[in-house]
Design a protein around this motif. Structure first.
Motif, PDB file in Angstrom:
ATOM      1  N   GLY A  71       0.876  -1.190   0.032  1.00 27.72           N
ATOM      2  CA  GLY A  71       0.046  -0.207  -0.194  1.00 27.72           C
ATOM      3  C   GLY A  71       1.224   1.702  -0.251  1.00 27.72           C
ATOM      4  N   ASP A  72       0.442   2.171  -0.340  1.00 27.92           N
ATOM      5  CA  ASP A  72       0.661   3.503  -0.603  1.00 27.92           C
ATOM      6  C   ASP A  72       1.009   4.387   0.637  1.00 27.92           C
ATOM      7  OD1 ASP A  72      -1.866   5.033  -0.063  1.00 27.92           O
ATOM      8  OD2 ASP A  72      -1.019   5.595  -2.259  1.00 27.92           O
ATOM      9  N   TRP A  73       1.280   4.402   2.169  1.00 25.53           N
ATOM     10  CA  TRP A  73       1.477   4.367   3.394  1.00 25.53           C
ATOM     11  C   TRP A  73       2.669   4.605   3.823  1.00 25.53           C
ATOM     12  CZ3 TRP A  73       0.480   0.940   8.043  1.00 25.53           C
ATOM     13  CH2 TRP A  73       0.931   0.262   8.219  1.00 25.53           C
ATOM     14  N   ARG A  74       3.193   5.450   3.920  1.00 23.49           N
ATOM     15  CA  ARG A  74       4.550   5.689   4.496  1.00 23.49           C
ATOM     16  C   ARG A  74       5.132   4.388   4.982  1.00 23.49           C
ATOM     17  NH1 ARG A  74       7.881  11.641   6.435  1.00 23.49           N
ATOM     18  NH2 ARG A  74       9.774   9.844   6.311  1.00 23.49           N
ATOM     19  N   VAL A  75       5.005   4.177   6.317  1.00 24.15           N
ATOM     20  CA  VAL A  75       4.943   3.237   7.237  1.00 24.15           C
ATOM     21  C   VAL A  75       5.698   1.868   6.382  1.00 24.15           C
ATOM     22  CG1 VAL A  75       4.838   1.184   8.995  1.00 24.15           C
ATOM     23  CG2 VAL A  75       3.942   3.693   9.451  1.00 24.15           C
ATOM     24  N   SER A  76       4.910   1.236   5.097  1.00 25.17           N
ATOM     25  CA  SER A  76       5.947   1.178   4.366  1.00 25.17           C
ATOM     26  C   SER A  76       7.245   0.637   3.968  1.00 25.17           C
ATOM     27  CB  SER A  76       4.045   0.205   3.066  1.00 25.17           C
ATOM     28  OG  SER A  76       4.350  -0.614   2.475  1.00 25.17           O
ATOM     29  N   LYS A  77       7.546   1.923   3.347  1.00 21.45           N
ATOM     30  CA  LYS A  77       8.712   2.263   2.645  1.00 21.45           C
ATOM     31  C   LYS A  77       9.720   1.828   4.002  1.00 21.45           C
ATOM     32  CE  LYS A  77      10.931   5.869   0.520  1.00 21.45           C
ATOM     33  NZ  LYS A  77      11.600   6.446   1.507  1.00 21.45           N
ATOM     34  N   ASP A  78       9.487   3.268   5.219  1.00 16.62           N
ATOM     35  CA  ASP A  78      10.124   3.781   6.208  1.00 16.62           C
ATOM     36  C   ASP A  78      10.022   2.466   6.988  1.00 16.62           C
ATOM     37  OD1 ASP A  78      10.323   5.608   5.426  1.00 16.62           O
ATOM     38  OD2 ASP A  78       9.238   6.483   6.038  1.00 16.62           O
ATOM     39  N   PHE A  79       9.486   0.861   7.630  1.00 19.00           N
ATOM     40  CA  PHE A  79       9.149  -0.025   8.380  1.00 19.00           C
ATOM     41  C   PHE A  79       8.593  -0.870   7.808  1.00 19.00           C
ATOM     42  CE2 PHE A  79       9.684   4.141  10.548  1.00 19.00           C
ATOM     43  CZ  PHE A  79      10.405   3.924  11.662  1.00 19.00           C
ATOM     44  N   SER A  80       9.343  -1.096   6.776  1.00 15.15           N
ATOM     45  CA  SER A  80       8.101  -2.313   5.770  1.00 15.15           C
ATOM     46  C   SER A  80       8.052  -3.431   6.858  1.00 15.15           C
ATOM     47  CB  SER A  80       9.282  -2.479   4.748  1.00 15.15           C
ATOM     48  OG  SER A  80      10.495  -2.997   4.864  1.00 15.15           O
ATOM     49  N   GLY A  81       8.826  -4.094   7.473  1.00 17.82           N
ATOM     50  CA  GLY A  81       8.822  -5.142   8.288  1.00 17.82           C
ATOM     51  C   GLY A  81       8.260  -5.006   9.494  1.00 17.82           C
ATOM     52  N   LEU A  82       8.248  -3.914   9.807  1.00 16.09           N
ATOM     53  CA  LEU A  82       7.381  -3.218  11.520  1.00 16.09           C
ATOM     54  C   LEU A  82       6.079  -2.272  10.962  1.00 16.09           C
ATOM     55  CD1 LEU A  82       7.796  -3.883  13.951  1.00 16.09           C
ATOM     56  CD2 LEU A  82       9.062  -1.516  14.622  1.00 16.09           C
ATOM     57  N   PRO A 410       2.133 -18.724   7.421  1.00 14.55           N
ATOM     58  CA  PRO A 410       2.038 -17.854   6.654  1.00 14.55           C
ATOM     59  C   PRO A 410       2.200 -16.802   7.407  1.00 14.55           C
ATOM     60  CG  PRO A 410       0.591 -18.868   6.157  1.00 14.55           C
ATOM     61  CD  PRO A 410       1.150 -20.394   6.965  1.00 14.55           C
ATOM     62  N   VAL A 411       2.931 -15.228   7.337  1.00 11.51           N
ATOM     63  CA  VAL A 411       3.177 -14.318   7.953  1.00 11.51           C
ATOM     64  C   VAL A 411       1.907 -14.063   7.014  1.00 11.51           C
ATOM     65  CG1 VAL A 411       5.114 -14.381   8.359  1.00 11.51           C
ATOM     66  CG2 VAL A 411       4.353 -12.808   6.780  1.00 11.51           C
ATOM     67  N   ALA A 412       1.406 -12.584   8.134  1.00  9.41           N
ATOM     68  CA  ALA A 412       0.184 -11.023   7.711  1.00  9.41           C
ATOM     69  C   ALA A 412       1.009 -10.481   6.825  1.00  9.41           C
ATOM     70  CB  ALA A 412      -0.427 -10.816   8.526  1.00  9.41           C
ATOM     71  N   ASN A 413       0.272 -10.006   5.692  1.00 14.81           N
ATOM     72  CA  ASN A 413       0.476  -9.279   5.147  1.00 14.81           C
ATOM     73  C   ASN A 413      -0.410  -8.224   5.308  1.00 14.81           C
ATOM     74  OD1 ASN A 413       2.051  -7.283   3.294  1.00 14.81           O
ATOM     75  ND2 ASN A 413       0.266  -7.538   1.989  1.00 14.81           N
ATOM     76  N   VAL A 414       0.143  -6.735   5.413  1.00 16.47           N
ATOM     77  CA  VAL A 414      -1.133  -5.401   6.267  1.00 16.47           C
ATOM     78  C   VAL A 414      -0.682  -4.328   4.974  1.00 16.47           C
ATOM     79  CG1 VAL A 414      -1.177  -3.918   8.145  1.00 16.47           C
ATOM     80  CG2 VAL A 414      -0.641  -5.653   8.895  1.00 16.47           C
ATOM     81  N   ASN A 415      -2.199  -4.262   4.707  1.00 15.06           N
ATOM     82  CA  ASN A 415      -2.004  -3.251   3.729  1.00 15.06           C
ATOM     83  C   ASN A 415      -2.974  -2.073   3.377  1.00 15.06           C
ATOM     84  OD1 ASN A 415      -1.728  -3.089   0.167  1.00 15.06           O
ATOM     85  ND2 ASN A 415      -4.004  -2.331   0.750  1.00 15.06           N
ATOM     86  N   TYR A 416      -2.359  -0.916   3.541  1.00 16.41           N
ATOM     87  CA  TYR A 416      -3.151   0.213   3.755  1.00 16.41           C
ATOM     88  C   TYR A 416      -2.404   1.434   3.109  1.00 16.41           C
ATOM     89  CZ  TYR A 416      -5.212   3.655   6.515  1.00 16.41           C
ATOM     90  OH  TYR A 416      -5.949   4.812   7.158  1.00 16.41           O
ATOM     91  N   THR A 417      -3.478   1.808   1.828  1.00 16.37           N
ATOM     92  CA  THR A 417      -3.240   3.374   1.662  1.00 16.37           C
ATOM     93  C   THR A 417      -4.221   4.365   2.267  1.00 16.37           C
ATOM     94  OG1 THR A 417      -2.798   2.442  -0.533  1.00 16.37           O
ATOM     95  CG2 THR A 417      -3.871   4.356  -0.279  1.00 16.37           C
ATOM     96  N   ASP A 418      -3.397   5.612   2.672  1.00 15.55           N
ATOM     97  CA  ASP A 418      -4.967   6.719   3.306  1.00 15.55           C
ATOM     98  C   ASP A 418      -5.598   7.061   1.993  1.00 15.55           C
ATOM     99  OD1 ASP A 418      -3.916   7.598   5.617  1.00 15.55           O
ATOM    100  OD2 ASP A 418      -1.874   8.302   3.976  1.00 15.55           O
ATOM    101  N   HIS A 419      -6.761   7.520   3.381  1.00 14.40           N
ATOM    102  CA  HIS A 419      -8.184   7.753   1.985  1.00 14.40           C
ATOM    103  C   HIS A 419      -7.880   9.171   1.849  1.00 14.40           C
ATOM    104  CE1 HIS A 419     -12.569   9.088   1.758  1.00 14.40           C
ATOM    105  NE2 HIS A 419     -12.911   7.666   0.723  1.00 14.40           N
ATOM    106  N   PRO A 420      -8.422  10.000   0.610  1.00 18.76           N
ATOM    107  CA  PRO A 420      -8.778  11.383   0.786  1.00 18.76           C
ATOM    108  C   PRO A 420      -8.690  11.714   2.044  1.00 18.76           C
ATOM    109  CG  PRO A 420      -8.987  10.172  -1.442  1.00 18.76           C
ATOM    110  CD  PRO A 420      -9.211   9.126   0.072  1.00 18.76           C
ATOM    111  N   ASN A 421      -9.943  11.223   2.510  1.00 17.10           N
ATOM    112  CA  ASN A 421     -10.686  12.024   3.563  1.00 17.10           C
ATOM    113  C   ASN A 421      -9.602  12.478   4.919  1.00 17.10           C
ATOM    114  OD1 ASN A 421     -12.885  13.263   5.401  1.00 17.10           O
ATOM    115  ND2 ASN A 421     -11.840  11.372   6.816  1.00 17.10           N
ATOM    116  N   ASP A 422      -8.629  10.834   5.350  1.00 18.66           N
ATOM    117  CA  ASP A 422      -7.578  11.096   5.744  1.00 18.66           C
ATOM    118  C   ASP A 422      -6.376  11.559   5.700  1.00 18.66           C
ATOM    119  OD1 ASP A 422      -8.969   8.718   6.329  1.00 18.66           O
ATOM    120  OD2 ASP A 422      -7.517   7.427   5.494  1.00 18.66           O
ATOM    121  N   ARG A 423      -5.918  11.991   4.492  1.00 24.31           N
ATOM    122  CA  ARG A 423      -5.227  12.926   4.203  1.00 24.31           C
ATOM    123  C   ARG A 423      -5.210  14.732   4.609  1.00 24.31           C
ATOM    124  NH1 ARG A 423      -3.335   9.170  -0.285  1.00 24.31           N
ATOM    125  NH2 ARG A 423      -5.037  10.188  -1.440  1.00 24.31           N
TER     126      ARG A 423
END
Ligand code: FAD
Ligand code: SF4
Lengths: 523, 174
Positions: A71-82, A410-423
């Motif tokens: 997903g395009d939340w920044r956590v996915s880039k900065d802390f991809s395993g956490l 199998p481990v959990a994948n967490v997919n998250y993208t901000d909604h325009p309302n969130d931004r």
């Protein structure tokens, strides 16, 4: 006298996870005479074991088994395993939590009704009447000893709070105080008053902050009805040929697979692990996972619209001294679409120690722009944004079959993208935070992106109709009558408040429901 | 470039006397790196002294704190001095030197001004080598208790009874 139940005892309620939800449910059921086996993946740590050091404490308590992100939340880039900051221990994340304990507002239980159709959002009203929940909120506040409720005085204001308060008042905010905190301002319930050590996130060594680790769990055990098995990692829930949950398979401390029979199973592993357990429990009868006929297990993952603002001043603040989160501005938590978004947000004081500040202030950034901010660490004040994020079907927990944990699951994948309302909400909150600190003379303000999720919600949500969610108004699975969800994953929407008081209120309410249904012979 | 003398059994002074010079602030010899002012010296087992000096300079350029002495940056990157990581570091440093030469400097260490070095780093900040070094520094540098006082951070407070009587609300300038 601590109970010990046989693996073959099929009269017990098995609870998976012993955090805010599972720990409270276990004690509440045990107090009513119900026999409970609580399976907890982590070990036991008490106040004397907690460490006043950010990374050492993280190493001691955090869930660090692999997880993946997308997903395009920044956590996915900065802390991809956490993707999330969650504790793995008896007591769960109630060891790390800061204690902010707020009731949801009435309109937040009816988000769909009040916010209307929001493009891309999977909004729904909670199937609960807020008036029916109110007495359980009373009980939860009494259990946690929440300040500014039930006649308990508020906490004294720290330096960090005083800066926030002065800025907030300058901007005309009215609802500004040291918060509703599950931290004793005076001795209460055999726990001492807060000593302002400032390591609330690392486990309170004084026991001034409520955690199920040293309240509900030992009290439940003292009844003789509760057996907590630590280092017991649940792999899956099994069912009989009628489709009822019949037991739980787990890996014990030696890594051996065990099977505990059960009359009822309650899942409280927090909103990433709970859907993972259900999805991993697929069978020929339930090929898409247990309790998942709606396809909603794992979906609508919410984490609150968060972010922080740090203000730098020309003189010292020393924000790390004292309670981490005892300070709040509530004025923006109203629903007022004229601000450009639905729902609202709270602003709460926050401080990080230097090591975490270096890691979280602006992950990935470097050079003098970054280090000059840290050079002023002593002169910083900090606040955290907690706002309602939109449930979206595509923000979800799935099984990542390409990555396995130590047990081969199998481990959990967490997919998250901000909604325009969130931004829109986050931008609004950043601007208000900046204005608050500038009103007190900040020479520099820094917006900090969301940290790995501390609030994880919604992935087994409550719904009136079975096709819209996973559980009913009691947290009981629509598909499997003796299967319950007992943590924040049952939240229909996230509201703007920190979630734990509501998790606890729901757990107390669920204990009433389960014991009543058991005595009526309904389950 | 380095002489073949083992530094073992020599005094720091002798060490420095044997050293060949690299860059502005380091003294690089065989198997060791030292500060020009002899404030610190470190022996190396796997990594070449020049590569290590480059790494220390790079660490400071990534997270420059003028009040923090080099020795803390040395500690922060010392963990790379193992047989396992040395080859990767050597390759990374070669790439860094190549980037410096591309900008007309003899090597990264011989790039005199911070601004120029930062420009070189900016050009390779997406590389796995840069990301590894930067990521490692976040804990390698900032989790050293010895530097916390530079930032005013007081660390553990339980053993002192918390801040209830030690200034949790002592702000006097509001
Ligand atoms: C730093 C921090 C600060 C916070 N501050 C606040 C705050 O101020 N206010 C607030 O309301 N909330 C706060 N929270 C959030 C709060 O901690 C959580 O909302 C709450 O603890 C969630 O309760 P839970 O029962 O759902 O899960 P948890 O408390 O996380 O417990 C889940 C437990 O289940 C166990 N488990 C998971 N999977 C398995 C398995 N397969 N087998 C066996 N056991 C398993 C885990 O090890 C864990 O112990 C904070 C969180 C963090 C990290
Ligand atoms: S500040 Fe108070 S609540 Fe927080 S850890 Fe210290 S004593 Fe406990």
């Amino acid at each position: 006298m601590v109970a010990k139940f046989e693996l073959s005892d099929d009269s017990v309620v098995v609870i998976i996870g012993t955090g805010a939800g599972g720990g409270v449910l276990a004690n509440e059921l045990a107090q009513k005479g119900v026999k409970v086996v609580a399976l907890e993946a982590g070990g036991r740590y008490l106040p004397e074991d907690y460490i006043n050091d950010e990374w050492d404490s993280f190493g001691q308590l955090a869930w660090t088994e692999p997880r993946t992100t997308s997903g395009d939340w920044r956590v996915s880039k900065d802390f991809s395993g956490l993707p999330a900051w969650i504790v793995k221990a008896v007591g769960g994340t109630s060891i790390h939590w800061a204690g902010a304990s707020l009731r949801f507002q009435e309109h937040e239980f009816k988000a769909k009704t009040h916010y209307g159709d929001v493009d891309g959002a999977n909004l729904l009203d909670w199937p609960i009447d807020p008036a029916e929940l109110a007495p359980y909120y009373d009980k939860a506040e009494a259990k946690l000893g929440v300040t500014r409720t039930g006649g308990r005085p508020g906490l004294p204001g720290s330096n960090n709070f005083k800066v926030l308060e002065k800025g907030a008042k300058a901007l005309g905010y009215k609802e500004v105080n040291t918060g509703h905190m599950a931290i004793n301002s005076v001795e209460y319930d055999d726990r001492m008053a807060c000593q302002q050590t400032g390591f609330c996130f690392q486990g309170c060594k004084w026991g001034a902050k409520w955690s199920s680790a040293y309240t509900d769990i030992p009290r439940g055990e003292a009844t003789g009805n509760l057996e907590v098995r630590d280092h017991s990692h649940v792999a899956r829930i099994v069912h009989d040929d009628k489709g009822r949950a019949s037991g739980v398979e787990y890996f014990d401390q030696d890594g051996n697979l065990q099977m505990q029979k059960a009359k009822i199973v309650c899942v409280a592993g927090n909103s990433i692990e709970s859907p993972r357990v259900l999805l991993n429990s697929h069978s020929s009868m339930f090929p898409d996972g247990l309790a998942n006929s709606s396809g909603q297990v794992g979906r609508n993952y919410m984490r609150h619209t968060t972010g922080s603002v740090y203000g730098v001043f020309d003189k010292p603040v020393r924000m790390w001294r004292g309670t981490t989160m005892a300070g709040i501005i509530r004025d923006e938590s109203r629903h007022d679409p004229s601000r450009g978004f639905v729902g609202g947000y709270e602003l709460e004081t926050l401080s990080l120690g230097l090591p975490f500040m270096a890691a979280f202030l602006d992950p990935g950034s470097w050079g003098r722009e970054f280090t000059s901010a840290l050079d002023d660490y002593e002169n910083m004040a900090g606040m955290w944004i907690v706002g309602e994020d939109m449930p979206q079907e595509t923000n979800r927990i799935t099984l990542n079959h390409g990555v396995k944990d130590a047990y081969g699951l199998p481990v959990a994948n967490v997919n998250y993208t901000d909604h325009p309302n969130d931004r829109a909400m986050r931008d609004h909150a950043y601007a208000r935070g900046k204005a608050i600190y500038e009103a007190v003379g900040a020479t520099r303000t820094l917006p900090t992106p969301p940290y790995p999720s501390t609030h994880n919600l919604g992935t087994n949500r409550m719904s009136e109709r079975p096709r819209d969610g996973v559980v009913n108004m009691h947290g009981q699975a629509h598909d499997v009558p003796n299967l319950f969800v007992s943590d924040g994953s049952q939240f229909t929407t996230g509201a703007s408040e920190n979630p734990t008081l509501t998790i606890v209120a729901l757990a107390i309410r669920q204990a009433d429901f389960i014991s009543n249904e058991m005595s009526k012979g309904n389950i | 470039m380095a002489t073949k003398v083992s530094p073992k059994g020599m005094t720091r002074r002798q060490l420095l006397a044997r050293a060949t010079v690299a860059g502005a602030s380091f003294v690089v010899g065989s198997g060791f790196v030292a500060a020009r002012n002899a404030a610190w010296a470190t022996e190396l087992t796997a990594i070449s002294p020049t590569a290590f000096a480059t790494l220390v300079q790079m660490a400071r350029d990534i997270y420059p704190h003028d009040k923090i002495e080099d020795q803390y940056y040395v500690i922060a990157v010392k963990g790379y001095d193992t047989a396992e990581t040395a080859p990767e570091i050597a390759m990374g440093v070669s790439a860094l030197d190549a980037a410096a030469r591309g900008k007309g400097f003899a090597s990264y260490l011989y790039t005199s001004w911070e601004d120029d070095r930062v420009r070189i780093l900016r050009g390779m900040e997406e590389s796995p080598f840069f990301q590894k070094v930067r990521g490692g520094l976040v804990t390698g540098l900032y989790n050293q208790k010895a530097i916390w006082p530079v930032f005013g951070y007081e660390g553990e407070s339980y053993s002192k009874g918390g801040y209830i009587n030690r200034g949790f609300d002592d702000i006097d300038w509001l």
